[in-house]
Motif scaffolding. Structure first.
Motif, PDB file in Angstrom:
ATOM      1  N   UNK A  27      73.243  33.929  44.447  1.00 34.30           N
ATOM      2  CA  UNK A  27      72.751  32.841  43.591  1.00 34.30           C
ATOM      3  C   UNK A  27      72.990  33.214  42.131  1.00 34.30           C
ATOM      4  N   UNK A  28      73.486  32.261  41.351  1.00 33.61           N
ATOM      5  CA  UNK A  28      73.718  32.522  39.928  1.00 33.61           C
ATOM      6  C   UNK A  28      72.819  31.626  39.080  1.00 33.61           C
ATOM      7  N   UNK A  29      72.415  32.135  37.913  1.00 35.12           N
ATOM      8  CA  UNK A  29      71.557  31.350  37.018  1.00 35.12           C
ATOM      9  C   UNK A  29      72.272  30.083  36.554  1.00 35.12           C
ATOM     10  N   UNK A  30      71.546  29.092  36.150  1.00 36.09           N
ATOM     11  CA  UNK A  30      70.091  29.067  35.993  1.00 36.09           C
ATOM     12  C   UNK A  30      69.380  28.646  37.279  1.00 36.09           C
ATOM     13  N   UNK A  31      68.239  29.252  37.517  1.00 36.31           N
ATOM     14  CA  UNK A  31      67.360  28.865  38.613  1.00 36.31           C
ATOM     15  C   UNK A  31      65.983  29.466  38.356  1.00 36.31           C
ATOM     16  N   UNK A  32      65.005  28.924  39.032  1.00 34.85           N
ATOM     17  CA  UNK A  32      63.645  29.460  38.983  1.00 34.85           C
ATOM     18  C   UNK A  32      63.309  29.947  40.386  1.00 34.85           C
ATOM     19  N   UNK A  33      62.405  30.921  40.468  1.00 32.48           N
ATOM     20  CA  UNK A  33      62.027  31.472  41.767  1.00 32.48           C
ATOM     21  C   UNK A  33      60.514  31.423  41.947  1.00 32.48           C
ATOM     22  N   UNK A  34      60.115  31.166  43.183  1.00 36.00           N
ATOM     23  CA  UNK A  34      58.700  31.196  43.550  1.00 36.00           C
ATOM     24  C   UNK A  34      58.586  31.863  44.914  1.00 36.00           C
ATOM     25  N   UNK A  35      57.523  32.622  45.085  1.00 34.10           N
ATOM     26  CA  UNK A  35      57.215  33.228  46.381  1.00 34.10           C
ATOM     27  C   UNK A  35      55.858  32.696  46.807  1.00 34.10           C
ATOM     28  N   UNK A  36      55.824  32.076  47.975  1.00 33.98           N
ATOM     29  CA  UNK A  36      54.589  31.479  48.493  1.00 33.98           C
ATOM     30  C   UNK A  36      53.948  30.560  47.448  1.00 33.98           C
ATOM     31  N   UNK A  37      54.800  29.748  46.815  1.00 35.87           N
ATOM     32  CA  UNK A  37      54.432  28.733  45.822  1.00 35.87           C
ATOM     33  C   UNK A  37      53.949  29.309  44.491  1.00 35.87           C
ATOM     34  N   UNK A  38      54.126  30.605  44.267  1.00 36.33           N
ATOM     35  CA  UNK A  38      53.749  31.250  43.001  1.00 36.33           C
ATOM     36  C   UNK A  38      55.011  31.565  42.208  1.00 36.33           C
ATOM     37  N   UNK A  39      55.123  30.997  40.992  1.00 40.33           N
ATOM     38  CA  UNK A  39      56.274  31.250  40.124  1.00 40.33           C
ATOM     39  C   UNK A  39      56.390  32.738  39.820  1.00 40.33           C
ATOM     40  N   UNK A  40      57.624  33.240  39.818  1.00 44.92           N
ATOM     41  CA  UNK A  40      57.890  34.638  39.477  1.00 44.92           C
ATOM     42  C   UNK A  40      58.843  34.648  38.272  1.00 44.92           C
ATOM     43  N   UNK A  41      58.435  35.240  37.137  1.00 49.00           N
ATOM     44  CA  UNK A  41      59.333  35.323  35.983  1.00 49.00           C
ATOM     45  C   UNK A  41      60.557  36.185  36.310  1.00 49.00           C
ATOM     46  N   UNK A  42      61.685  35.831  35.726  1.00 48.13           N
ATOM     47  CA  UNK A  42      62.934  36.538  36.005  1.00 48.13           C
ATOM     48  C   UNK A  42      62.814  38.038  35.734  1.00 48.13           C
ATOM     49  N   UNK A  43      62.058  38.422  34.732  1.00 44.93           N
ATOM     50  CA  UNK A  43      61.906  39.844  34.403  1.00 44.93           C
ATOM     51  C   UNK A  43      61.196  40.619  35.513  1.00 44.93           C
ATOM     52  N   UNK A  44      60.512  39.915  36.411  1.00 47.61           N
ATOM     53  CA  UNK A  44      59.776  40.573  37.495  1.00 47.61           C
ATOM     54  C   UNK A  44      60.550  40.640  38.814  1.00 47.61           C
TER      55      UNK A  44
END
Length: 65
Positions: A27-44
Motif C-alpha cells: 500500500x502506498x500513501x496517502x491513506x489512513x489506518x485504523x485497528x479495531x476502529x481506532x485511528x493509528x497515526x502514521x508515526x506509530x
C-alpha cells in the motif's frame, strides 16, 4: 497470525506490526489506518503490534465533488 484487512482475511507473522502489514500489502500513501476502529497515526505504524483477529482498515482519501 490471522487478521482482517479491509474485510479480507490475511496471514501475517506472529510478531507483525502495522508497518509490516502495510509493507507486505504494498500500500502506498496517502491513506489512513485504523485497528479495531481506532485511528493509528502514521508515526506509530512501526510501534503498533498487531494481535490475532485484529480488524485493520486502510482507507484512501476520496477526492472530487
Amino acid at each position: 497470525m490471522n487478521v482482517l484487512i479491509n474485510g479480507q482475511p490475511f496471514a501475517l507473522a506472529s510478531s507483525a506490526t502495522l508497518l509490516d502489514a502495510v509493507v507486505q500489502l504494498g500500500i502506498t500513501p496517502p491513506f489512513a489506518a485504523a485497528i479495531n476502529l481506532q485511528f493509528v497515526p502514521q508515526t506509530q505504524y512501526p510501534h503498533t503490534q498487531l494481535q490475532e483477529g485484529d480488524q485493520i482498515d486502510l482507507i484512501a482519501p476520496v477526492t472530487g465533488g
